[in-house]
Design a protein around this motif. Structure first.
Motif, PDB file in Angstrom:
ATOM      1  N   UNK A 224       0.884  -1.175   0.000  1.00 36.58           N
ATOM      2  CA  UNK A 224       0.000   0.000   0.000  1.00 36.58           C
ATOM      3  C   UNK A 224       0.918   1.220   0.000  1.00 36.58           C
ATOM      4  N   UNK A 225       1.156   1.785  -1.172  1.00 37.95           N
ATOM      5  CA  UNK A 225       2.227   2.767  -1.355  1.00 37.95           C
ATOM      6  C   UNK A 225       2.177   3.915  -0.350  1.00 37.95           C
ATOM      7  N   UNK A 226       1.096   4.653  -0.315  1.00 34.46           N
ATOM      8  CA  UNK A 226       1.031   5.830   0.564  1.00 34.46           C
ATOM      9  C   UNK A 226       1.235   5.452   2.023  1.00 34.46           C
ATOM     10  N   UNK A 227       0.580   4.377   2.439  1.00 37.39           N
ATOM     11  CA  UNK A 227       0.649   3.954   3.836  1.00 37.39           C
ATOM     12  C   UNK A 227       2.061   3.525   4.227  1.00 37.39           C
ATOM     13  N   UNK A 228       2.675   2.673   3.403  1.00 31.02           N
ATOM     14  CA  UNK A 228       4.002   2.160   3.754  1.00 31.02           C
ATOM     15  C   UNK A 228       5.039   3.271   3.694  1.00 31.02           C
ATOM     16  N   UNK A 229       4.915   4.187   2.720  1.00 32.17           N
ATOM     17  CA  UNK A 229       5.858   5.295   2.610  1.00 32.17           C
ATOM     18  C   UNK A 229       5.807   6.180   3.854  1.00 32.17           C
ATOM     19  N   UNK A 230       4.606   6.602   4.269  1.00 31.98           N
ATOM     20  CA  UNK A 230       4.484   7.470   5.453  1.00 31.98           C
ATOM     21  C   UNK A 230       4.997   6.768   6.698  1.00 31.98           C
ATOM     22  N   UNK A 235       8.747   6.215  11.178  1.00 28.56           N
ATOM     23  CA  UNK A 235       9.358   5.274  12.135  1.00 28.56           C
ATOM     24  C   UNK A 235      10.850   5.055  11.938  1.00 28.56           C
ATOM     25  N   UNK A 236      11.334   5.159  10.685  1.00 29.67           N
ATOM     26  CA  UNK A 236      12.703   4.742  10.415  1.00 29.67           C
ATOM     27  C   UNK A 236      13.646   5.852   9.948  1.00 29.67           C
ATOM     28  N   UNK A 237      13.126   6.994   9.572  1.00 26.14           N
ATOM     29  CA  UNK A 237      13.979   8.074   9.081  1.00 26.14           C
ATOM     30  C   UNK A 237      14.211   9.102  10.177  1.00 26.14           C
ATOM     31  N   UNK A 277       2.449   9.358  -7.465  1.00 25.38           N
ATOM     32  CA  UNK A 277       3.231   8.860  -6.327  1.00 25.38           C
ATOM     33  C   UNK A 277       4.388   9.797  -5.992  1.00 25.38           C
ATOM     34  N   UNK A 278       5.093  10.268  -7.011  1.00 26.97           N
ATOM     35  CA  UNK A 278       6.227  11.163  -6.773  1.00 26.97           C
ATOM     36  C   UNK A 278       5.757  12.466  -6.110  1.00 26.97           C
ATOM     37  N   UNK A 279       4.642  13.010  -6.580  1.00 21.55           N
ATOM     38  CA  UNK A 279       4.143  14.277  -6.027  1.00 21.55           C
ATOM     39  C   UNK A 279       3.653  14.079  -4.596  1.00 21.55           C
ATOM     40  N   UNK A 287       6.284  18.816   3.982  1.00 20.94           N
ATOM     41  CA  UNK A 287       5.569  19.111   5.224  1.00 20.94           C
ATOM     42  C   UNK A 287       6.377  18.701   6.456  1.00 20.94           C
ATOM     43  N   UNK A 288       7.250  17.713   6.274  1.00 19.16           N
ATOM     44  CA  UNK A 288       8.107  17.242   7.361  1.00 19.16           C
ATOM     45  C   UNK A 288       9.440  18.004   7.411  1.00 19.16           C
TER      46      UNK A 288
END
Length: 310
Positions: A224-230, A235-237, A277-279, A287-288
Motif C-alpha cells: 500500500x504505497x502511501x501507507x508504507x511510505x508514510x 518510524x525509520x527516518x 506517487x512522486x508528487x 511538510x516534514x
C-alpha cells in the motif's frame, strides 16, 4: 533500401512502421550526421544540387526506441550518406512478462538478475547526483528497501572513499537475491542483508537511519504505497536524515532499456501513477521539513534532505 534524404520525420516513421510489421530488420540511407556539428534536427542542407535534412545519431536512436528497435552499427554508403538499420526488439523477452514464482521473479536465475543499472549511463549518473545531494559523509546508518543483489551499495562503495565508516543494511524479500548480495559484500563487515517482507519491517526492531534508499520497490503491487511510505518516514527516518526514492520510468525489453512507464490497460507509456506517487512523496516530505528535488530520466529520483533547524 529506402533513401530518406529530404522526407519529413512523419513520413519516415510511417514507412518504417509499415515495414517493421513484416520484417525483423529495416535499413535506410540518410545524410551522415558526422559531416555537421552544432546543427539542429530538421536543418535543410544542399549538397551537389540535392537537398538533405540533417538529423543526429541521437535523433535516429530516439526513433528506434519509440519503434521498439535497437540501432545496429551504421555503414558508410557514399561520401555524404550512411546506412542505418533498425532491428525489432522481441517484446516477449522481458522479465516483466516472465511467468515465475513471485518470490523468484527478481531472483538469482531470473532475467532481472542480468540487468545492471550501474552500467546504464543515465541511471548511474542520476543516482550519483542523488548521492552528492544527500552528503554521504554526514550519514552513519543507511537502509535500502528492495536492495535485491546490492547494486546501489556497489556504486556507493566505488563512489565514497570512506565506505567502511557507514553501516549499511539491505532488505529484500527474494532469498536468492540476498544470497548474491551477501557474496558480493562478504569482505565488508559494515554491510548486512536480510531476506524479509517490507510489510513486516516493524518485527525486526531496526532502529532509525540517516539515509533511506528505495529504488523501484515501494510501488510494488503487494504494498500500500502511501501507507508504507508514510510509515517508513515516521518510524525509520531520522528527523535530520535524507531519503532517495527511485520511480521507474522505463522497461527492459530484449536486453534494451526502453524509456517510459508502462501502466496496466495501456498499450503505450502512461505516467499518471508515477507522477501521482512522486508528487505525494514530495508534498509529504516538504511538510516534514525536507528539501525535495526530482531528477532523472529512466528513473525519476526523488531526493529529500532535512532542513530542520531544531
Amino acid at each position: 533500401m529506402n533513401k530518406f534524404y529530404s522526407q519529413s520525420m512523419f513520413y519516415i516513421t510511417k514507412v518504417l512502421k509499415e515495414e517493421l510489421k513484416k520484417e525483423k530488420k529495416v535499413s535506410f540511407e540518410v545524410l551522415n550526421p558526422d559531416l555537421y556539428s552544432s546543427t539542429y534536427a530538421g536543418t535543410k542542407i544542399e549538397i551537389e544540387d540535392k537537398e538533405f535534412i540533417y538529423r543526429s545519431y541521437k535523433a535516429w536512436n530516439d526513433l528506434a526506441t519509440k519503434l521498439f528497435c535497437r540501432v545496429l552499427t551504421p555503414k558508410i554508403v557514399s561520401k555524404y550518406t550512411i546506412e542505418i538499420s533498425f532491428e525489432k526488439l522481441q517484446k516477449e523477452q522481458s522479465f516483466h512478462k516472465e511467468d515465475v514464482q513471485k518470490e523468484e521473479k527478481y531472483g538469482r536465475t531470473s532475467t532481472f538478475s542480468l540487468i545492471n543499472k550501474n552500467e546504464e549511463p543515465e541511471v548511474c549518473l542520476s543516482y550519483l547526483q542523488t548521492l552528492e545531494n544527500v552528503n554521504l559523509k554526514k550519514r552513519k546508518r543507511v537502509l535500502n528497501l528492495g536492495v535485491n543483489s546490492g547494486e546501489e551499495f556497489e556504486l556507493i562503495k566505488e563512489y565514497y572513499k570512506d565506505f567502511s565508516s557507514i553501516d549499511f543494511l539491505g532488505i529484500d524479500y527474494c532469498v536468492s537475491a540476498i544470497e548474491e548480495a551477501n557474496k558480493k559484500f562478504k569482505d565488508d563487515p559494515n554491510v548486512k542483508f536480510i531476506a524479509y517482507d517490507i510489510n513486516s519491517l516493524d518485527s525486526l526492531d531496526l532502529g532509525d537511519f540517516d539515509l533511506i534508499i528505495s529504488i523501484g520497490t515501494l510501488q510494488s503491487s503487494n504494498l500500500d504505497f502511501n501507507k508504507i511510505f508514510m510509515h517508513i518516514v515516521q518510524k525509520y527516518l531520522k528527523k535530520d536524515g535524507a531519503m532517495i526514492l527511485g520511480f521507474p520510468n522505463c522497461r527492459w525489453i530484449d536486453g534494451e532499456l526502453v524509456y517510459g512507464a508502462k501502466a496496466p490497460n495501456y498499450s503505450f507509456s502512461e505516467m499518471s501513477i508515477l507522477f501521482k506517487d512522486a508528487y505525494f512523496c514530495k508534498k509529504y516530505l516538504q511538510q516534514k521539513k525536507f528539501r525535495v528535488t526530482l531528477t532523472g530520466k529512466y528513473y525519476i529520483f526523488l531526493t529529500a534532505t532535512s532542513i530542520r533547524k531544531d
